[in-house]
Scaffold this motif. Structure first.
Motif, PDB file in Angstrom:
ATOM      1  N   THR A 300       0.836  -1.203   0.000  1.00  0.00           N
ATOM      2  CA  THR A 300       0.000   0.000   0.000  1.00  0.00           C
ATOM      3  C   THR A 300       0.868   1.249   0.000  1.00  0.00           C
ATOM      4  OG1 THR A 300      -1.792  -1.150   1.152  1.00  0.00           O
ATOM      5  CG2 THR A 300      -1.813   1.250   1.212  1.00  0.00           C
ATOM      6  N   GLY A 301       1.945   1.220   0.753  1.00  0.00           N
ATOM      7  CA  GLY A 301       2.874   2.338   0.750  1.00  0.00           C
ATOM      8  C   GLY A 301       3.468   2.568  -0.628  1.00  0.00           C
ATOM      9  N   ALA A 302       3.814   1.474  -1.310  1.00  0.00           N
ATOM     10  CA  ALA A 302       4.350   1.585  -2.672  1.00  0.00           C
ATOM     11  C   ALA A 302       3.318   2.193  -3.616  1.00  0.00           C
ATOM     12  CB  ALA A 302       4.793   0.211  -3.171  1.00  0.00           C
ATOM     13  N   ASP A 303       2.060   1.805  -3.459  1.00  0.00           N
ATOM     14  CA  ASP A 303       0.991   2.388  -4.290  1.00  0.00           C
ATOM     15  C   ASP A 303       0.875   3.891  -4.054  1.00  0.00           C
ATOM     16  OD1 ASP A 303       0.367  -0.075  -5.379  1.00  0.00           O
ATOM     17  OD2 ASP A 303      -1.240  -0.489  -3.949  1.00  0.00           O
ATOM     18  N   CYS A 304       1.082   4.311  -2.808  1.00  0.00           N
ATOM     19  CA  CYS A 304       1.038   5.745  -2.503  1.00  0.00           C
ATOM     20  C   CYS A 304       2.220   6.469  -3.152  1.00  0.00           C
ATOM     21  CB  CYS A 304       1.057   5.962  -0.992  1.00  0.00           C
ATOM     22  SG  CYS A 304      -0.444   5.401  -0.150  1.00  0.00           S
ATOM     23  N   VAL A 305       3.374   5.833  -3.182  1.00  0.00           N
ATOM     24  CA  VAL A 305       4.540   6.412  -3.855  1.00  0.00           C
ATOM     25  C   VAL A 305       4.243   6.618  -5.335  1.00  0.00           C
ATOM     26  CG1 VAL A 305       6.917   5.954  -4.580  1.00  0.00           C
ATOM     27  CG2 VAL A 305       6.235   5.494  -2.218  1.00  0.00           C
ATOM     28  N   ALA A 306       3.720   5.582  -5.993  1.00  0.00           N
ATOM     29  CA  ALA A 306       3.408   5.670  -7.415  1.00  0.00           C
ATOM     30  C   ALA A 306       2.347   6.725  -7.698  1.00  0.00           C
ATOM     31  CB  ALA A 306       2.939   4.310  -7.926  1.00  0.00           C
ATOM     32  N   THR A 307       1.371   6.834  -6.808  1.00  0.00           N
ATOM     33  CA  THR A 307       0.312   7.835  -6.977  1.00  0.00           C
ATOM     34  C   THR A 307       0.870   9.242  -6.832  1.00  0.00           C
ATOM     35  OG1 THR A 307      -1.370   6.294  -6.155  1.00  0.00           O
ATOM     36  CG2 THR A 307      -1.903   8.631  -6.071  1.00  0.00           C
ATOM     37  N   ALA A 308       1.712   9.459  -5.827  1.00  0.00           N
ATOM     38  CA  ALA A 308       2.298  10.782  -5.595  1.00  0.00           C
ATOM     39  C   ALA A 308       3.153  11.220  -6.781  1.00  0.00           C
ATOM     40  CB  ALA A 308       3.121  10.769  -4.309  1.00  0.00           C
ATOM     41  N   TRP A 335      12.260 -22.734   1.226  1.00  0.00           N
ATOM     42  CA  TRP A 335      11.179 -23.196   0.359  1.00  0.00           C
ATOM     43  C   TRP A 335      10.427 -24.318   1.078  1.00  0.00           C
ATOM     44  CZ3 TRP A 335       9.792 -27.892  -1.630  1.00  0.00           C
ATOM     45  CH2 TRP A 335       8.871 -27.886  -2.677  1.00  0.00           C
ATOM     46  N   PRO A 336       9.082 -24.428   0.971  1.00  0.00           N
ATOM     47  CA  PRO A 336       8.179 -23.659   0.103  1.00  0.00           C
ATOM     48  C   PRO A 336       7.485 -22.473   0.801  1.00  0.00           C
ATOM     49  CG  PRO A 336       6.988 -25.532   0.965  1.00  0.00           C
ATOM     50  CD  PRO A 336       8.369 -25.590   1.576  1.00  0.00           C
ATOM     51  N   SER A 337       8.054 -21.986   1.922  1.00  0.00           N
ATOM     52  CA  SER A 337       7.444 -20.824   2.568  1.00  0.00           C
ATOM     53  C   SER A 337       7.580 -19.617   1.652  1.00  0.00           C
ATOM     54  CB  SER A 337       8.110 -20.553   3.919  1.00  0.00           C
ATOM     55  OG  SER A 337       9.490 -20.286   3.748  1.00  0.00           O
ATOM     56  N   TYR A 338       6.762 -18.595   1.899  1.00  0.00           N
ATOM     57  CA  TYR A 338       6.788 -17.402   1.049  1.00  0.00           C
ATOM     58  C   TYR A 338       8.163 -16.745   1.147  1.00  0.00           C
ATOM     59  CZ  TYR A 338       5.333 -13.111  -1.238  1.00  0.00           C
ATOM     60  OH  TYR A 338       5.223 -12.062  -2.110  1.00  0.00           O
ATOM     61  N   PRO A 339       8.800 -16.427   0.028  1.00  0.00           N
ATOM     62  CA  PRO A 339      10.160 -15.873   0.070  1.00  0.00           C
ATOM     63  C   PRO A 339      10.183 -14.407   0.488  1.00  0.00           C
ATOM     64  CG  PRO A 339       9.390 -16.010  -2.207  1.00  0.00           C
ATOM     65  CD  PRO A 339       8.322 -16.644  -1.358  1.00  0.00           C
ATOM     66  N   ASN A 340      10.690 -14.150   1.683  1.00  0.00           N
ATOM     67  CA  ASN A 340      10.834 -12.773   2.159  1.00  0.00           C
ATOM     68  C   ASN A 340      12.176 -12.231   1.667  1.00  0.00           C
ATOM     69  OD1 ASN A 340       8.367 -12.645   3.627  1.00  0.00           O
ATOM     70  ND2 ASN A 340       9.302 -13.880   5.239  1.00  0.00           N
ATOM     71  N   VAL A 341      12.189 -11.780   0.433  1.00  0.00           N
ATOM     72  CA  VAL A 341      13.406 -11.275  -0.194  1.00  0.00           C
ATOM     73  C   VAL A 341      13.172  -9.858  -0.699  1.00  0.00           C
ATOM     74  CG1 VAL A 341      14.219 -13.571  -0.831  1.00  0.00           C
ATOM     75  CG2 VAL A 341      12.778 -12.289  -2.426  1.00  0.00           C
ATOM     76  N   PHE A 342      14.255  -9.143  -0.896  1.00  0.00           N
ATOM     77  CA  PHE A 342      14.177  -7.751  -1.337  1.00  0.00           C
ATOM     78  C   PHE A 342      13.655  -7.688  -2.771  1.00  0.00           C
ATOM     79  CE2 PHE A 342      15.890  -3.764  -3.003  1.00  0.00           C
ATOM     80  CZ  PHE A 342      15.506  -2.880  -2.008  1.00  0.00           C
ATOM     81  N   ARG A 343      12.645  -6.867  -2.969  1.00  0.00           N
ATOM     82  CA  ARG A 343      12.054  -6.714  -4.300  1.00  0.00           C
ATOM     83  C   ARG A 343      11.976  -5.236  -4.659  1.00  0.00           C
ATOM     84  NH1 ARG A 343       9.091 -10.781  -1.829  1.00  0.00           N
ATOM     85  NH2 ARG A 343       8.944 -12.750  -2.971  1.00  0.00           N
ATOM     86  N   GLU A 344      11.986  -4.969  -5.944  1.00  0.00           N
ATOM     87  CA  GLU A 344      11.803  -3.613  -6.438  1.00  0.00           C
ATOM     88  C   GLU A 344      10.441  -3.545  -7.100  1.00  0.00           C
ATOM     89  OE1 GLU A 344      14.928  -0.479  -8.084  1.00  0.00           O
ATOM     90  OE2 GLU A 344      14.430  -1.987  -9.588  1.00  0.00           O
ATOM     91  N   ASP A 345       9.493  -2.921  -6.400  1.00  0.00           N
ATOM     92  CA  ASP A 345       8.133  -2.794  -6.906  1.00  0.00           C
ATOM     93  C   ASP A 345       8.101  -1.823  -8.078  1.00  0.00           C
ATOM     94  OD1 ASP A 345       5.268  -2.514  -7.077  1.00  0.00           O
ATOM     95  OD2 ASP A 345       5.177  -3.196  -4.995  1.00  0.00           O
ATOM     96  N   TYR A 346       6.986  -1.847  -8.827  1.00  0.00           N
ATOM     97  CA  TYR A 346       6.829  -0.939  -9.951  1.00  0.00           C
ATOM     98  C   TYR A 346       7.009   0.511  -9.517  1.00  0.00           C
ATOM     99  CZ  TYR A 346       2.173   0.676  -8.463  1.00  0.00           C
ATOM    100  OH  TYR A 346       1.135   1.264  -7.766  1.00  0.00           O
ATOM    101  N   ALA A 347       6.499   0.848  -8.352  1.00  0.00           N
ATOM    102  CA  ALA A 347       6.582   2.212  -7.851  1.00  0.00           C
ATOM    103  C   ALA A 347       8.026   2.624  -7.585  1.00  0.00           C
ATOM    104  CB  ALA A 347       5.755   2.351  -6.575  1.00  0.00           C
ATOM    105  N   HIS A 348       8.833   1.699  -7.076  1.00  0.00           N
ATOM    106  CA  HIS A 348      10.216   2.026  -6.746  1.00  0.00           C
ATOM    107  C   HIS A 348      11.070   2.153  -7.998  1.00  0.00           C
ATOM    108  CE1 HIS A 348       8.720  -0.184  -3.032  1.00  0.00           C
ATOM    109  NE2 HIS A 348       8.718   1.102  -2.744  1.00  0.00           N
ATOM    110  N   LYS A 349      10.744   1.396  -9.031  1.00  0.00           N
ATOM    111  CA  LYS A 349      11.424   1.571 -10.321  1.00  0.00           C
ATOM    112  C   LYS A 349      11.113   2.955 -10.879  1.00  0.00           C
ATOM    113  CE  LYS A 349      11.026  -3.337 -11.579  1.00  0.00           C
ATOM    114  NZ  LYS A 349      10.408  -4.296 -12.543  1.00  0.00           N
ATOM    115  N   GLU A 350       9.852   3.343 -10.781  1.00  0.00           N
ATOM    116  CA  GLU A 350       9.447   4.654 -11.285  1.00  0.00           C
ATOM    117  C   GLU A 350      10.125   5.781 -10.502  1.00  0.00           C
ATOM    118  OE1 GLU A 350       4.986   3.111 -12.655  1.00  0.00           O
ATOM    119  OE2 GLU A 350       5.215   4.394 -10.895  1.00  0.00           O
TER     120      GLU A 350
END
Length: 491
Positions: A300-308, A335-350
């Protein structure tokens, strides 16, 4: 299994994203779709495991592993590889009411549990899912399914988010008369107003609402239960009521200066932007020309970044009190737990394209909001912290010389939700437990006769796939209740 060596022969295919600078000029979806050839290749990468963890939906370390909807992923992967798209659509719709939503906004726990991901990039399950359903609509495979019989039973559903919609879809197909009460002017709940258009275009939501209406579901919009309609009237006029209001109460940050103007909750901010876009009016809450600080490191925070950014913010920073995830799975996150790894969301690329830097700052605690002398926020006083593990969990302690003052004309709080709003539930007489409606899973009954609950209002803030799954399951429980059959028969 279409190609036994596919997972060896091919690398993961990603859907092409729209050019960053181009998409920042509008509010259209940022991501495209895989081509037919890419889909075939990606489908071929599925190993058809003897135990396909991708669709198990089990809980590991308090996080879901695999799909809670138990989607038949290897089956439709194989059908896509063989270019049998209509059959793939049939298999997809057996378990998922709304793949056009999950194929766009779900974080894809299925991919984290993909066997290929043990040593390579997971199969692009989410992209395949989206392509199947989009093609189904485009080629006319999806048409209104009008129930052949009606039971005469009436069900009221409060809330038109994913749990309410899936419950309505299932019960309508059982032949019951379903009415959804939605307080907003458009149906869809968070799908409509909580998720920005660049992730989920609202025509996609409206298309599904139109289809559900054609199938016989009645939508009562601009109807706030408790104000426009009384709970006692619903209990009297309907054979069953399902509360699917979500976990709408936002978590607040009660620190010095919180009363200042210019500080807003994320859902208020995102809702105002989406509504202004749909109504073709200027938003009353814009980031244009402002220093924006988003507090909260989640989606949700990333969505706010992209919106701003699209609104023309002068500068954007996103603060998280938690540390950044590692680049690869850490010890205990196997594995097979959800991978808590660093990701670059669409908002952060923008954001990197616009501001030429990483906008996220981790292990940063907001300690106070600073007044500009006129009752409006002008800055944040922050402290750097470190994460300390204890027997009871983790805590964050201040780091020496980590204090900072960050300019901020607009502050957005995106730090999660604490539960459903209380006034409506108090009017119903529904009991809560741990800030959630007290109703057991698979039974879904509240303490009030003929009143059921599902989705985030019952389980707490969660994923869209859990909301849809709970909607499907509560429909089984309500159908059993209405037909005087045992719930276990439908479990």
């Amino acid at each position: 299994m279409g190609k036994p060596t596919g997972f060896i022969d091919y690398q993961r295919e990603e859907a092409k994203e729209r050019d960053h600078l181009t998409r920042l000029k509008d509010w259209g979806e940022y991501q495209g779709r895989l081509t037919d050839e890419q889909l075939k290749t990606e489908g071929a990468r599925c190993m058809n495991c003897s135990i396909p963890f991708c669709h198990t939906g089990i809980d590991i370390n308090n996080q879901v592993s695999g799909c809670p909807l138990n989607n038949l992923i290897p089956e439709w992967n194989d059908l896509v590889y063989k270019e049998r798209f209509e059959e793939a659509l049939d298999r997809l719709l057996m378990t998922n009411n709304f793949p056009e939503f999950t194929g766009r906004v779900c974080p894809a726990p299925c991919e984290g549990a993909c066997t290929v991901s043990i040593n390579d990039d997971a199969v692009g399950i989410k992209n395949i899912e989206r392509a199947i359903i989009d093609r189904g609509f485009e080629e006319g495979y999806i048409t209104a399914r009008i129930p052949k019989r009606r039971t005469g039973k009436k069900v009221a559903i409060i809330g038109s988010g994913p749990s309410g919609l899936s419950a309505a879809d299932e019960l309508n197909q059982q032949g019951h008369n379903v009415t959804i009460f939605e307080k907003a002017d458009r149906a869809g709940g968070l799908l409509m107003y909580g998720i920005p258009t660049m992730k989920l275009e609202k025509a996609i939501v409206e298309r599904r609402i139109k289809l559900l209406t054609e199938e016989g579901i009645i939508f009562k919009l601009n109807t706030d239960v408790g104000k426009d309609v009384l709970p006692e009237d619903l209990k009297r006029d309907f054979d069953s009521v399902i509360v699917c209001t979500g976990a709408e109460t936002p978590r607040d940050l009660n620190i010095q200066g919180r009363e200042l103007t210019g500080i807003h909750f994320a859902m208020d901010y995102l809702t105002k932007q989406t509504k202004s876009y749909l109504d073709e009016k200027d938003t009353p809450l814009s980031a244009a020309g402002k220093n924006v600080v988003v507090i909260g490191g989640g989606d949700t925070g990333a969505d706010c970044v992209a919106t701003a950014i699209r609104q023309g913010a002068k500068n954007v920073r996103q603060l998280a009190i938690t540390p950044a995830f590692p680049n690869t799975r850490a010890e205990g996150n196997d594995w097979p737990s959800y991978p808590n790894v660093f990701r670059e969301d669409y908002a952060h690329k923008e954001a990197k394209m616009i501001f030429k830097r990483e906008v996220r700052e981790f292990l940063t605690e907001t300690h106070a909001f600073i007044d500009n002398g006129e009752g409006h926020v002008q800055a944040l006083f922050t402290r750097k912290v470190e994460e300390i593990s204890t027997e009871t969990g983790v805590r964050f302690e201040k780091v020496d010389r980590g204090d900072d003052v960050i300019p901020a004309d607009l502050v957005i709080l995106a730090i999660g939700f604490v539960g459903p709003k209380r006034p409506l539930l108090e009017r119903f007489g529904v009991e809560l437990k741990n800030n959630r409606i007290d109703a057991e899973y698979q039974d879904f009954r509240t303490n009030v006769k003929n009143v059921f609950a599902a989705g985030d209002a019952r389980r707490g803030p969660s994923l869209i796939v859990w909301a849809i799954q709970e909607g499907r399951e509560v429909a089984k429980a309500v159908n059993a209740y209405l037909t005087s059959e045992k719930i276990e028969q439908y479990a």
